[in-house]
Design a protein around this motif. Structure first.
Motif, PDB file in Angstrom:
ATOM      1  N   UNK B 360       1.762  49.140  49.322  1.00 18.26           N
ATOM      2  CA  UNK B 360       2.774  49.537  50.465  1.00 18.26           C
ATOM      3  C   UNK B 360       3.388  48.118  50.988  1.00 18.26           C
ATOM      4  N   UNK B 361       4.733  48.042  50.660  1.00 24.64           N
ATOM      5  CA  UNK B 361       5.402  46.776  50.551  1.00 24.64           C
ATOM      6  C   UNK B 361       5.395  46.151  51.921  1.00 24.64           C
ATOM      7  N   UNK B 362       5.601  46.992  53.092  1.00 20.96           N
ATOM      8  CA  UNK B 362       5.616  46.455  54.337  1.00 20.96           C
ATOM      9  C   UNK B 362       4.248  46.260  55.099  1.00 20.96           C
ATOM     10  N   UNK B 363       3.179  46.660  54.314  1.00 30.33           N
ATOM     11  CA  UNK B 363       1.736  46.251  54.996  1.00 30.33           C
ATOM     12  C   UNK B 363       1.258  44.980  54.247  1.00 30.33           C
ATOM     13  N   UNK B 364       0.401  44.322  55.226  1.00 32.35           N
ATOM     14  CA  UNK B 364      -0.346  43.017  54.536  1.00 32.35           C
ATOM     15  C   UNK B 364      -0.986  43.165  53.112  1.00 32.35           C
ATOM     16  N   UNK B 365      -1.164  41.864  52.840  1.00 34.31           N
ATOM     17  CA  UNK B 365      -2.215  41.822  51.517  1.00 34.31           C
ATOM     18  C   UNK B 365      -3.345  42.451  51.736  1.00 34.31           C
ATOM     19  N   UNK B 366      -3.901  41.930  52.863  1.00 35.85           N
ATOM     20  CA  UNK B 366      -5.225  42.297  53.171  1.00 35.85           C
ATOM     21  C   UNK B 366      -5.437  43.821  53.471  1.00 35.85           C
ATOM     22  N   UNK B 407      -1.266  33.520  53.381  1.00 33.43           N
ATOM     23  CA  UNK B 407      -2.657  34.115  53.749  1.00 33.43           C
ATOM     24  C   UNK B 407      -2.817  35.585  53.546  1.00 33.43           C
ATOM     25  N   UNK B 408      -3.564  36.268  53.881  1.00 36.30           N
ATOM     26  CA  UNK B 408      -3.764  37.687  53.680  1.00 36.30           C
ATOM     27  C   UNK B 408      -2.981  38.506  54.628  1.00 36.30           C
ATOM     28  N   UNK B 409      -2.525  38.051  55.528  1.00 36.18           N
ATOM     29  CA  UNK B 409      -1.731  38.697  56.729  1.00 36.18           C
ATOM     30  C   UNK B 409      -0.073  38.876  56.595  1.00 36.18           C
TER      31      UNK B 409
END
Ligand SMILES: Nc1ncnc2c1ncn2[C@@H]1O[C@H](COP(=O)(O)OP(=O)(O)OP(=O)(O)O)[C@@H](O)[C@H]1O
Ligand SMILES: [Mg+2]
Lengths: 316, 526
Positions: B360-366, B407-409
């Protein structure tokens, strides 16, 4: 039996055209906004504002045409406000539209109260009405049944002409093509130099113009007054017509006519001995049923194609 | 369309495009280009290579006016220019084919080619002219397309040709191709190269980004290498070997060979029985496919793309309904189970099109890293998400998989193409599955990461996981798989044990349908 006689009469067909007009016009507007990727949920509110403005200005100027013009201008302005909130201020499109719908519902009746002291309608005022065919060609009245069918409001004729115009605009002009490209893949449109925001402004404004025409028809053609919430959900039924019409102008026209027929039926049956509560749900029920049938048919077709294939292979 | 080629070159420069001392810092603080100087000669094929996130796409987006440099200068034909939009780049004769395509799916190919600069007649669109223009360009440059087919209905190789035609129609003299081969089959790549050579013949200049050094060696005249936002060097292709290029890119020696423990094949994990699939449009893409994948083995699926591999994987993963047949996982019937049920039964899936179906490209890596397991401890306790656990998980995987991100965010969409892929890989490889399906796992990732992915797949196998590897890259299949299955026209046409005597040529015969094993031989080995 009585009901069948009603349905297969010329008078019924005339009624269908009459009640479909305020569905066709906003549905075409909604279609443009949908294809531009900015579905306009505020059709209902825009219709209300246009209907109210049209009546009041026609009273004030004593001219139906000036009233209609003002109605369309006001409706378009509401669409512009929506566009500004969404495209410039990045407000959520759906939330902004819902806010405008609520505002339109309360705002119109507030203005009517200020002007007339009446909180339900402008029926005490003498307002203008857009002309019918017989106002131009008095001879049509003499044609009996057919004459009654042809003697429609100019805006009803406009709805059909505009269906063709919208189709031409969307599929045969550069601007229409850009608008559709923006709706489907804004990144792609941007990468070939199309101004995405400008196209979406255009889509919302055009949807405003068309919805406003539908609103003006309601209060200055269909009837000759403005009443509280007189759109009665037509702006939302129009939205359903967009999808039922497979997002194509002709399809949308047909879908709007189907919903119109359901409404006309409920009006006719209202004159017979059928409980009114049942009759009143017909248009809404038809909308729901049509959407369900549409989805089921699509699914069945896909499944049938698969099954036919497997069978033909088994036979080999 | 006036060709900017007619504009005379200023005499004192040998370069058609020169980017001097370009730096770019993204608003989120990532320094993607650091004093990069990059120059391209007219009529050359100039390769640009570097690891995922090295800054290649950024540099090219700056040249194409999609990003503004923080500092530095650009010269086109010797004249200083500042390029504020793709529009201005196009006017300067610069065209770009993006890493992710920029096409309108429901429009026809001709409509896509002319979009934004459509021919008109009597103020209306002249669709016939658009088709004619597309035909003419297509013939002139040997880029075969079907002008009247909607883009959504044509294979990815043709979509790419549409993108190139789009740029040519706009009069591009300098064509930037950002990882054009990442989505192509070897055959399509070959055709693309023929077209590129023809373009250069007719006076165009091509900038070519790729992770596949073999391709770079094959097609380019010069190579520029980027590492960590800097341009390391520009060299003549003929003067370097693939190994030297790899070392320049990664800064260390890279080995793409694989060490595997001896095969310890266990019980069958995945059993596929007479699987059939017919698409909604009525096209039959799987015609009775049966095979097993056992514990501790890698089963490689080879085949020219579009012969049913994609459908096979998606039916197993629960993403498409099987028309007939059965899929069993450890004896449990998972035919037409939902993707979630399939995952809970122990299947991990690295999808082929990871940017569309994997993240989900608009969501964060985490968040992307826990989408398949957020409802379980340690990520959820007592019905509440546990931010600390989620964060630690992200940090651990970012480090393990060398994902280049602050970072993961940060949203996955702001990562470089290859790093987006790594997020998906990290999630699936860390799911501890019984069956791991890897579709084109190294597509679009750099060689350092490919090496790492190979290690991970082999480690999973050595730990007893059943691995189903689908790849269009034959050398990848040959170096990883224990058994190889060939698909052609929705059927299995051969099954091999991967012995040292098995060659790419031999498999190739079956892939192209020249040879075919008997049904009994296939049944006995599959
Ligand atoms: N829009 C953006 N916003 C913030 N950071 C970005 C953005 N685009 C790229 N970056 C960052 O800039 C760096 C360079 O990215 P770029 O896309 O140029 O890499 P690349 O060399 O093309 O890599 P790949 O081979 O993976 O495509 C990466 O660290 C990436 O995360
Ligand atoms: Mg890139």
């Amino acid at each position: 039996m009585e009901a069948l006689n009603v349905i297969f009469s010329v008078a019924f067909l005339a009624a269908v055209l009459r009640v479909s007009t305020p569905l066709i016009l906003p549905a075409l507007g909604g279609l443009i906004s949908e294809l531009g990727g900015v579905i306009n949920i505020a059709l209902e509110g825009i219709m209300l504002v246009a209907a109210c403005t049209g009546v009041l200005v026609s009273v004030w100027t004593q001219s139906a045409w000036l009233g209609a013009l003002a109605g369309v201008a006001m409706g378009t302005f509401v669409a512009l406000v929506l566009a500004f909130f969404h495209l410039n201020l990045k407000a959520d499109l759906i939330l902004a539209a819902i806010a405008l719908n609520l505002l339109a519902s309360g705002g119109t009746i507030f203005v009517v109260y200020l002007v007339t002291g009446d909180k339900s309608s402008t029926s005490r005022l003498v307002s203008g009405q857009m002309p019918f065919l017989s106002d131009f060609i008095p001879g049509v009245r003499a044609l009996g049944e057919i004459g009654r069918l042809l003697d429609q409001n100019v805006l009803t004729y406009a709805a059909f002409v505009l269906t063709a115009v919208v189709a031409l605009f969307l599929y045969r002009t550069r601007t229409g093509m850009h608008l559709r490209a923006v709706g489907e893949n804004p990144e792609a449109a941007r990468s070939v130099g199309i101004n995405v925001r400008r196209m979406q402004y255009l889509a919302l404004v055009l949807s405003g113009v068309l919805a406003a025409l539908g609103g003006v028809y309601l209060s200055m053609g269909y009837v000759k007054f403005f009443a509280r919430d007189m759109t009665g959900g037509r702006g939302f039924i129009a939205l359903a017509a967009i999808y039922l019409g497979a997002r194509k102008p002709l399809g949308v026209l047909i879908a709007a006519l189907v919903f119109g027929a359901a409404e006309a039926l409920s009006i006719q049956l209202g004159n017979l001995r059928v409980p009114t509560q049942l009759v009143q749900i017909i248009p809404y029920f038809a909308t729901l049923a049509a959407l369900v049938i549409y989805a089921v048919v699509q699914r069945q077709r896909a499944l049938a194609r698969q099954r036919a294939f497997v069978q033909s292979r088994a036979a080999r | 369309m006036p060709s900017p080629l007619l504009v005379p070159m200023s005499q004192n420069t040998p370069y058609i495009v020169e980017m001097r001392d370009i730096s770019k810092v993204y608003p989120n603080g990532v320094r993607a280009n650091d004093h990069v100087t990059f120059a391209v000669r007219p009529r050359e094929i100039h390769a640009l290579v570097g690891e995922n996130g090295a800054g290649k796409s950024t540099l090219m987006k700056i040249l194409y006016g999609m990003e503004r440099p923080s500092s530095g200068q650009i010269f086109v034909r010797g004249k200083p220019v500042s390029i504020h939009s793709p529009h201005e780049a196009i006017a300067l004769g610069i065209g770009m084919v993006h890493q992710n395509f920029m096409l309108v799916p429901s429009f026809t190919i001709a409509e896509n080619v002319v979009l934004g600069a459509e021919p008109v007649r009597r103020r209306l669109l002249d669709y016939k002219a658009a088709v004619a223009i597309t035909r003419q360009l297509s013939a002139q440059y040997g880029l075969e397309v079907d002008p009247e087919a909607p883009v959504e209905a044509v294979p990815v190789g043709m979509r790419q040709r549409v993108e190139i035609l789009k740029a040519l129609y706009r009069g591009a003299d300098v064509l930037i191709l950002d990882e054009p081969t990442a989505v192509l089959t070897p055959q399509e790549t070959h055709e693309l190269f023929t077209a590129i050579r023809q373009l250069v013949q007719s006076g165009k200049t091509v900038i070519f980004i790729s992770h596949k050094l073999r391709e770079v060696k094959e097609i380019s005249d010069r190579v520029s290498v980027m590492r960590n936002a800097r341009l390391v060097d520009t060299v003549d292709t003929a003067a370097v070997t693939e190994e030297q290029l790899a070392r320049m890119m990664v800064g260390r020696e890279v080995f793409l060979h694989v060490d595997k423990a001896p095969l310890r094949r266990g019980e069958p994990v995945l059993q596929v029985r007479s699987l059939e699939y017919v698409t909604e449009a009525g096209v039959e893409t799987l015609k009775g496919v049966s095979f097993n994948v056992h514990e501790g083995e890698i089963l490689g699926v080879a085949g020219v793309e579009g012969n049913g591999q994609t459908e096979l994987v998606e039916v197993i993963a629960g993403l498409r309904p099987a028309t007939a047949g059965q899929v069993l996982l450890c004896g449990q019937d998972i035919t037409n189970a939902s993707p979630r049920q399939v995952r809970q039964a122990g299947v991990a899936h690295i999808p082929e099109d990871r940017l569309t179906n994997g993240a989900a490209l608009s969501m964060s890596i985490a968040e992307n890293l826990i989408v398949d397991r957020y409802e379980r401890p340690p990520f959820t306790r007592g019905g509440l998400l546990q931010p600390t656990a989620i964060k630690e998980n992200a940090e651990w995987l970012i480090e393990q998989f060398a994902i280049r991100a602050p970072d993961g965010d940060v949203p996955v969409g702001s990562l470089s193409g290859g790093n987006m892929q790594k997020v998906v890989l990290a999630r699936e490889l860390s799911a501890q599955p019984k069956l791991l399906i890897a579709a084109q796992p190294t597509r679009g990732v750099d060689i350092g990461a490919s090496e790492f992915i190979y290690e991970q797949l082999v480690r999973a196998r050595d730990n007893g996981v059943a691995v189903l590897l689908v790849s269009a890259d034959l050398s990848e299949v040959l170096s990883l798989a224990d058994r190889i299955l060939v698909m052609k026209d929705g059927q299995i046409t051969a099954v091999f044990d991967n012995t040292p005597s098995l060659t790419e040529e031999e498999i190739g015969y079956y892939m192209l349908g020249v040879k075919r094993m008997s049904a009994e031989a296939i049944a006995a080995r599959a």
